[in-house]
Design an enzyme around this catalytic site. Structure first.
Site, PDB file in Angstrom:
ATOM      1  CB  VAL A   1      32.677 -40.518 -31.413  1.00 31.86           C
ATOM      2  CG1 VAL A   1      32.676 -41.877 -32.114  1.00 31.86           C
ATOM      3  CG2 VAL A   1      34.030 -39.844 -31.600  1.00 31.86           C
TER       4      VAL A   1
ATOM      5  CB  ALA B   1      26.667 -40.708 -29.485  1.00 35.58           C
ATOM      6  CE  LYS B   2      30.485 -40.443 -22.338  1.00 37.40           C
ATOM      7  NZ  LYS B   2      29.631 -41.222 -21.442  1.00 37.40           N
ATOM      8  N   GLY B   3      30.552 -37.398 -26.451  1.00 39.78           N
ATOM      9  CA  GLY B   3      31.158 -36.152 -26.891  1.00 39.78           C
ATOM     10  C   GLY B   3      32.094 -35.636 -25.820  1.00 39.78           C
TER      11      GLY B   3
ATOM     12  CG  ASP C   1      30.677 -38.480 -19.199  1.00 38.85           C
ATOM     13  OD1 ASP C   1      30.089 -39.564 -19.082  1.00 38.85           O
ATOM     14  OD2 ASP C   1      31.919 -38.389 -19.133  1.00 38.85           O
TER      15      ASP C   1
END
Ligand code: NAD
Length: 424
Positions: free
Chosen positions: A68, A113-115, A154
Site C-alpha cells: 500500500v 508505504a507498507k507491504g 519489518d
C-alpha cells in the site's frame, strides 16, 4: 494485480483508529480544508498479488502479498515489508499512513508505504523464504524502485530478505540498484549506525524532553518496556548519558533494580541466553504490568502497541513517556495523560531515528559513497533535535500535546506540498 477500494476499519480502539482520531484532531487545529483532508486520508495505491511458490516438498503454495502506498506527495514512498500470518490489507493501510506522518515530521523527502505477505516465516525453510521474497519482488517490480517506492525490513524480515529483494530487482534492470531497498547487510550498501538508529533517536528525544521538563539526566530514573533492538539500544544510550535504568522487560518478564540495572551486563546476558532476559540475576523479577506504573522520571514503551490505555493511564507515575514502539498509547489514554500533565513524545517523532538512517542509507547508495558512523549519528541527531524543537514550539503555540503537534507539523507539511503540486 488488483487495485481495490479502501475498506472501512471496523475495530474500535485499534492502533489505526487511534492514529486516525489524532489525525482528525490535528486537521481540525490546522483548519485543513475538507478536500485536502480527504486527499491525505486516502491511500494512493493498494496492490494485492498472488504469489505461487514451489515449496521444498514440491507442492505449490499460493501466498497473498500486499503493498500500500499511502502517499507520494513528499517523494518516493518508504516503508517496511512484514511477513506474518496476521497481515491483512487494513493493517498494511494503517502502517502505510503511519509512515507518511513519520517521514514528514522529521522532514525527510519521502511519502509513506507498507507491504506484507500473509505467511509464517518461522515455519518456512531458507529456500522457501528466498523464493517467496523473490516472487514478491518480481510481482511488485512496477511498484517499487529507488525513485518510486523503497521497501525495508519489518516484522519477519531482515537484511537477508532485503539482499534478495535488491538482487531480484537488480536482475530485472541488468545492473545493481542497491537504493531500491534499505536495511541491507553492510556489504551490500547498508548504512553504519542503522542498527542503533531507532534507540538513538529515542535517547535524543528523551534528552530533549527532559531538558524542557528540567529533569537532570544524571538524576533521572527510567523504565523500559521491551529489550529488543529499540529498547536495549535506548537503555544503553540513556545509561551512557547518565540516567539510571531501574527496570527493563521482555517477553520473559520484567526486571527491577532500585540501584540501577547494569545495561551492558544485561545485554551480555541476553546475547548469551538466546536473546532473552529469562533468569537474569542483576535485578528482581516484578509483574510486567507494574513496570509501566513505576515511579520513574522516564518511561519508554519499546515493545508492542496498545500498552498504555484507559485501563492503566490514570496510574502512570512517570513524568515523561518516550514512545519507542509504534502505537503504544491508545487515543483514549491521551486525554488522561494530558490531565495528569505527563509529557508524551509520540511514536511518529520518538522512533523516527530508524527511518532517518534508512534515508541516509538510500542517500549513500545514490551517492555511491559510504559515510562514517560518526557522520550518520551526527546528522541523525540533528534531524531528531530539529524535529523535536519544531513539534515542541507547535505544541506551545497551539496549546496542544506533543502528539497532536507532531501530527500538525506532519499534516501541514504534506498539505502545503500537495497544494503547491496541485491535482486534476
Ligand atoms: P524486537 O523484536 O527487536 O524487540 C521487541 C522486544 O519487546 C523483545 O525484547 C520482546 O521480548 C519484547 N516484548 C514483546 N512483547 C512484549 C510485552 N508484551 N511486554 C514486554 N516486552 C515485550 O523489536 P524492535 O525492533 O525493538 O521493535 C520494538 C517496537 O519498536 C515495535 O513496536 C516496532 O514497530 C517499533 N519500531 C522499531 C523500529 C526499528 O528500527 N527496529 C523502528 C521504529 C519503530
Amino acid at each position: 494485480m488488483a487495485y481495490i477500494e479502501p475498506a472501512p476499519i471496523k475495530d474500535k480502539e485499534n492502533p489505526f483508529e487511534s492514529m486516525m482520531s489524532r489525525f482528525q484532531i490535528a486537521a481540525d487545529h490546522l483548519g485543513l480544508e475538507e478536500e485536502v483532508y480527504h486527499v491525505l486520508k486516502s491511500p494512493v495505491k493498494q496492490v494485492i498479488v498472488s504469489l505461487p511458490v514451489t515449496m521444498d516438498r514440491g507442492s505449490i503454495q499460493v501466498f497473498e502479498g500486499y503493498r500500500v502506498i499511502h502517499s507520494n506527495i513528499l517523494g518516493p514512498s518508504k516503508g517496511g515489508v512484514r511477513f506474518d500470518m496476521d497481515v491483512h490489507l487494513d493493517e498494511v493501510k494503517a502502517l502505510a499512513a503511519w509512515m507518511t506522518w513519520k517521514c514528514a515530521v522529521v522532514d525527510i523527502p519521502y511519502g509513506g508505504a507498507k507491504g506484507g505477505i500473509k505467511c509464517n516465516p518461522r515455519k518456512m525453510s531458507k529456500g522457501e523464504m528466498e523464493r517467496l521474497t523473490r516472487a514478491y519482488t518480481q510481482a511488485m517490480y512496477e511498484i517499487i524502485g529507488p525513485d518510486r517506492d523503497i521497501p525495508a525490513p519489518d516484522m519477519g524480515t531482515g537484511p537477508r530478505e532485503m539482499a534478495w529483494m535488491m538482487d531480484q530487482y537488480s536482475r530485472g534492470h541488468g545492473m545493481t540498484v542497491n537504493a531500491v531497498v534499505t536495511g541491507k547487510p553492510l556489504v551490500l550498501g547498508g548504512s553504519l549506525g542503522r542498527v542503533e538508529a531507532t534507540g538513538r533517536g529515542v535517547m535524543i528525544s528523551a534528552l530533549a524532553a527532559m531538558e524542557k521538563l528540567r529533569i537532570n539526566p544524571f538524576k533521572a530514573t527510567c523504565a523500559i518496556q521491551g529489550f529488543g533492538n529499540v529498547g536495549s539500544w535506548a537503555a544503553h544510550l540513556l545509561e551512557e548519558r547518565g540516567a539510571k535504568i531501574v527496570a527493563v522487560s521482555d517477553l520473559s518478564g520484567a526486571y527491577y533494580n532500585e540501584e540501577g540495572i547494569n545495561i551492558s551486563d544485561a545485554n551480555k546476558y541476553r546475547s548469551n541466553n538466546e536473546g532473552t532476559l529469562e533468569g537474569y540475576a542483576g535485578a528482581e523479577k516484578i509483574d510486567p504490568d507494574e513496570l509501566l506504573l513505576l515511579d520513574v522520571d522516564v518511561l519508554v514503551p519499546a515493545a508492542v502497541e496498545d500498552v498504555i490505555t484507559v485501563a492503566n493511564a490514570d496510574r502512570i507515575k512517570a513524568k515523561l513517556i518516550v514512545e519507542g514502539a509504534n502505537g503504544p498509547t491508545s487515543a483514549k489514554a491521551d486525554k488522561i495523560l494530558m490531565e495528569k500533565d505527563i509529557m508524551a513524545v509520540p511514536d511518529i517523532l520518538a522512533n523516527a531515528g530508524g527511518v532517518t538512517v534508512s534515508y541516509f542509507e538510500w542517500v549513500q547508495n545514490r551517492l555511491g559513497y559510504k559515510w562514517t558512523a560518526e557522520r550518520v549519528s551526527r546528522r541523525s541527531d540533528r534531524i531528531m533535535k530539529d524535529a523535536f524543537n519544531k513539534v515542541y514550539k507547535t505544541a506551545l503555540k497551539h496549546n496542544v500535546s506533543l502528539r497532536i503537534a507532531a501530527y500538525m507539523v506532519a499534516i501541514d507539511k504534506v498539505a502545503k506540498t500537495y497544494k503547491f503540486r496541485g491535482g486534476f
